[in-house]
Design an enzyme around this catalytic site. Structure first.
Site, PDB file in Angstrom:
ATOM      1  N   TYR A  62       0.851  -1.358   0.123  1.00  0.00           N
ATOM      2  CA  TYR A  62      -0.103   0.135  -0.183  1.00  0.00           C
ATOM      3  C   TYR A  62       0.774   1.351   0.074  1.00  0.00           C
ATOM      4  O   TYR A  62       0.344   2.273  -0.184  1.00  0.00           O
ATOM      5  CB  TYR A  62      -1.080  -0.046   1.300  1.00  0.00           C
ATOM      6  CG  TYR A  62      -0.257  -0.340   2.480  1.00  0.00           C
ATOM      7  CD1 TYR A  62       0.483   0.733   3.081  1.00  0.00           C
ATOM      8  CD2 TYR A  62      -0.365  -1.746   2.901  1.00  0.00           C
ATOM      9  CE1 TYR A  62       0.870   0.305   4.257  1.00  0.00           C
ATOM     10  CE2 TYR A  62       0.336  -1.992   4.292  1.00  0.00           C
ATOM     11  CZ  TYR A  62       0.987  -0.865   5.067  1.00  0.00           C
ATOM     12  OH  TYR A  62       1.466  -1.252   6.191  1.00  0.00           O
ATOM     13  N   LYS A  63       2.267   1.050   0.047  1.00  0.00           N
ATOM     14  CA  LYS A  63       3.199   2.414   0.055  1.00  0.00           C
ATOM     15  C   LYS A  63       3.546   2.394  -1.313  1.00  0.00           C
ATOM     16  O   LYS A  63       2.490   3.018  -2.202  1.00  0.00           O
ATOM     17  CB  LYS A  63       4.161   2.092   0.934  1.00  0.00           C
ATOM     18  CG  LYS A  63       4.055   2.046   2.335  1.00  0.00           C
ATOM     19  CD  LYS A  63       4.981   1.420   3.395  1.00  0.00           C
ATOM     20  CE  LYS A  63       4.457   1.465   4.801  1.00  0.00           C
ATOM     21  NZ  LYS A  63       5.240   0.613   5.747  1.00  0.00           N
TER      22      LYS A  63
ATOM     23  N   ARG B 249       8.114  14.312   7.127  1.00  0.00           N
ATOM     24  CA  ARG B 249       8.579  13.357   6.120  1.00  0.00           C
ATOM     25  C   ARG B 249       7.930  13.633   4.808  1.00  0.00           C
ATOM     26  O   ARG B 249       6.743  13.684   4.685  1.00  0.00           O
ATOM     27  CB  ARG B 249       8.282  11.969   6.683  1.00  0.00           C
ATOM     28  CG  ARG B 249       8.808  10.599   5.916  1.00  0.00           C
ATOM     29  CD  ARG B 249       8.700   9.512   6.930  1.00  0.00           C
ATOM     30  NE  ARG B 249       7.131   9.296   6.815  1.00  0.00           N
ATOM     31  CZ  ARG B 249       6.491   7.937   6.891  1.00  0.00           C
ATOM     32  NH1 ARG B 249       7.540   6.950   7.188  1.00  0.00           N
ATOM     33  NH2 ARG B 249       5.288   7.834   6.897  1.00  0.00           N
TER      34      ARG B 249
HETATM   35  C1  LIG Z   1       4.659  -0.072   6.998  1.00  0.00           C
HETATM   36  C2  LIG Z   1       5.637  -0.951   7.574  1.00  0.00           C
HETATM   37  C3  LIG Z   1       4.871  -2.039   8.494  1.00  0.00           C
HETATM   38  C4  LIG Z   1       3.272  -2.050   8.525  1.00  0.00           C
HETATM   39  O1  LIG Z   1       2.673  -3.295   8.734  1.00  0.00           O
HETATM   40  P1  LIG Z   1       1.382  -3.616   8.395  1.00  0.00           P
HETATM   41  O2  LIG Z   1       1.426  -5.101   9.242  1.00  0.00           O
HETATM   42  O3  LIG Z   1       1.219  -3.758   6.987  1.00  0.00           O
HETATM   43  O4  LIG Z   1       0.619  -2.873   9.304  1.00  0.00           O
HETATM   44  C5  LIG Z   1       5.738  -2.908   9.124  1.00  0.00           C
HETATM   45  N1  LIG Z   1       7.147  -2.783   8.867  1.00  0.00           N
HETATM   46  C6  LIG Z   1       7.644  -2.020   8.096  1.00  0.00           C
HETATM   47  C7  LIG Z   1       9.227  -2.049   8.074  1.00  0.00           C
HETATM   48  C8  LIG Z   1       6.859  -0.991   7.686  1.00  0.00           C
HETATM   49  O5  LIG Z   1       7.306   0.010   6.867  1.00  0.00           O
END
Ligand SMILES: *Cc1c(COP(=O)(O)O)cnc(C)c1O
Length: 395
Positions: A207-208, A354
């Site tokens: 989702y990023k 950021r």
């Molecule tokens: C964004 C992110 C997450 C988020 O985890 P979700 O289970 O998708 O909420 C976890 N680890 C890192 C390194 C992230 O950047």
């Protein structure tokens, strides 16, 4: 292909979106595709959709699309659940590969969820494992013969600092440890070559930078030569060798399929599958070059126009992912004031502003406009209003 490709995205008029590192925007055509999946596939075909609309193969099909962006071969990546779960899965599998070792090595630049999942797993195992967290610059020298798994997020979510994937992996292997990379801020942001790195495991979210939408499923990569020895901790029926035999005993499936757990999120995967089309014909090296140019421009213009801000990211572009952060004591309020004016960045406690640079939909004009608005907010202290200083639940 020349970047940006703005027409591949649906962006609100007048918005400059510098937060694609946190939640990517909506790619063009996803709305229509998802609506077809809902109306025609689910609505029209109902349970037949698992076969006639190939819902059951979505996790591996989409996995292959993601694999192309991280230098992973076909059939080595599968989608499912959230990144935190995929961290747990990969880490538990890695620990099983080194039963005589008890240390999980990570760094303080890691995203907390990865560390929390490791803590939880350690408690669950009750085998005396230890989570050792060192400063990012100390990772290489902290890798020794006690380490079972080196678990590192390649790009720091706050500062954008990048770990050298090949060097860290080589050090892990030299010490006999298993390597697990979290690519949350790498996939779709910088070129990654999983095969060349030789790491055993990688995980990441979609989702990023991959624009799969809020809650889009995560991915897990397992090196093909070890997958058939991996022992999945989350032994759900869809990772079974033969789910529809409904055997009473678990037997892991062949290859990467064993990292599946339960019913895939079909609608969310459909959105992601369509969203990934924006990468057709895009070379990650071009994305990287454009992202470096935008980030360098941003740093230069901010430093010239905003003396109150200090750079929190590495100055050397080669040491930085696709985001740039600045420290500012009133950073939270400043980000809120920016958002109110259509420039979307975000804030990470205690004082980090950021900004993500995503060359698929950003150009040099967007960067200059964003800096001009930021400079005005700081110069005239426009952030100093109660509605900007009150913290919301999600920052
Ligand atoms: C964004 C992110 C997450 C988020 O985890 P979700 O289970 O998708 O909420 C976890 N680890 C890192 C390194 C992230 O950047």
């Amino acid at each position: 292909m020349t970047l940006p490709v703005k027409d591949k995205f649906v962006m609100p008029e007048g918005m400059i979106y510098l937060d694609g590192n946190s939640l990517g925007p909506l790619p063009a055509g996803v709305t229509e595709h998802v609506s077809t999946v809902v109306a025609d596939q689910w609505g029209g075909n109902l349970i037949k959709g698992w076969n006639v609309d190939s819902w059951m193969t979505l996790p591996t099909r989409v996995g292959d699309q993601v694999g192309r962006l991280i230098g992973a071969p076909k059939d080595s990546v599968v989608m499912g659940e959230t990144l935190s779960l995929k961290v747990y899965q990969a880490l538990s599998a890695g620990l099983k590969m080194r039963p005589d070792r008890k240390v999980i090595l990570s760094d303080s630049g890691n995203f907390p969820s990865d560390l929390y999942m490791a803590e939880g797993l350690i408690q669950q195992l009750e085998q005396g494992h230890e989570l050792r967290v060192v400063a990012p610059e100390d990772v290489l020298e902290a890798i020794d013969g006690s380490v079972a798994v080196v678990m590192i997020t390649q790009v720091d979510y706050r500062t954008g600092r990048v770990h050298d994937m090949d060097a860290v992996t080589a050090a892990a292997h030299k010490a006999g440890a298993v390597m697990l990379w979290d690519l949350a801020h790498s996939a779709g942001a910088i070129p990654v070559d999983m095969t060349a790195s030789n790491a055993e495991f990688a995980v990441g979210c979609t989702y990023k930078y991959l624009n799969g939408g809020p809650g889009a499923p995560a991915f897990i990569y397992v090196r093909p030569d070890i997958i058939n020895d991996v022992n999945p901790a989350l032994s759900g029926w869809l990772g079974h060798e033969s789910p529809f035999a409904f055997d009473l005993d678990y037997r892991p499936g062949a290859g990467i399929e064993r990292m599946r757990v339960g019913t895939p999120p079909v609608i969310q995967l459909a959105a992601l599958e369509h969203a990934l089309k924006v990468w057709d014909g895009v070379d990650m090296r071009d994305v990287r070059a454009a992202s470096v140019a935008l980030s360098e421009q941003f740093i230069a213009e901010v430093e010239a126009a905003c003396p109150d801000l200090t750079l929190a990211s590495p100055r050397d572009a080669a040491q930085r992912g696709s985001q740039v952060s600045f420290h500012f004591s009133e950073g939270y309020a400043a980000i809120q004031a920016l958002i109110a004016r259509g420039v979307i960045g975000d804030f990470r406690a205690p004082d980090t502003m950021r900004f993500g640079f995503t060359p698929l939909y950003l150009d040099a004009d967007d960067v200059s406009q964003a800096v001009a608005i930021l400079a005005e907010i700081l110069r005239d202290k426009l952030w100093d209003r109660p509605e900007y200083t009150t913290r919301q639940r999600v920052t």
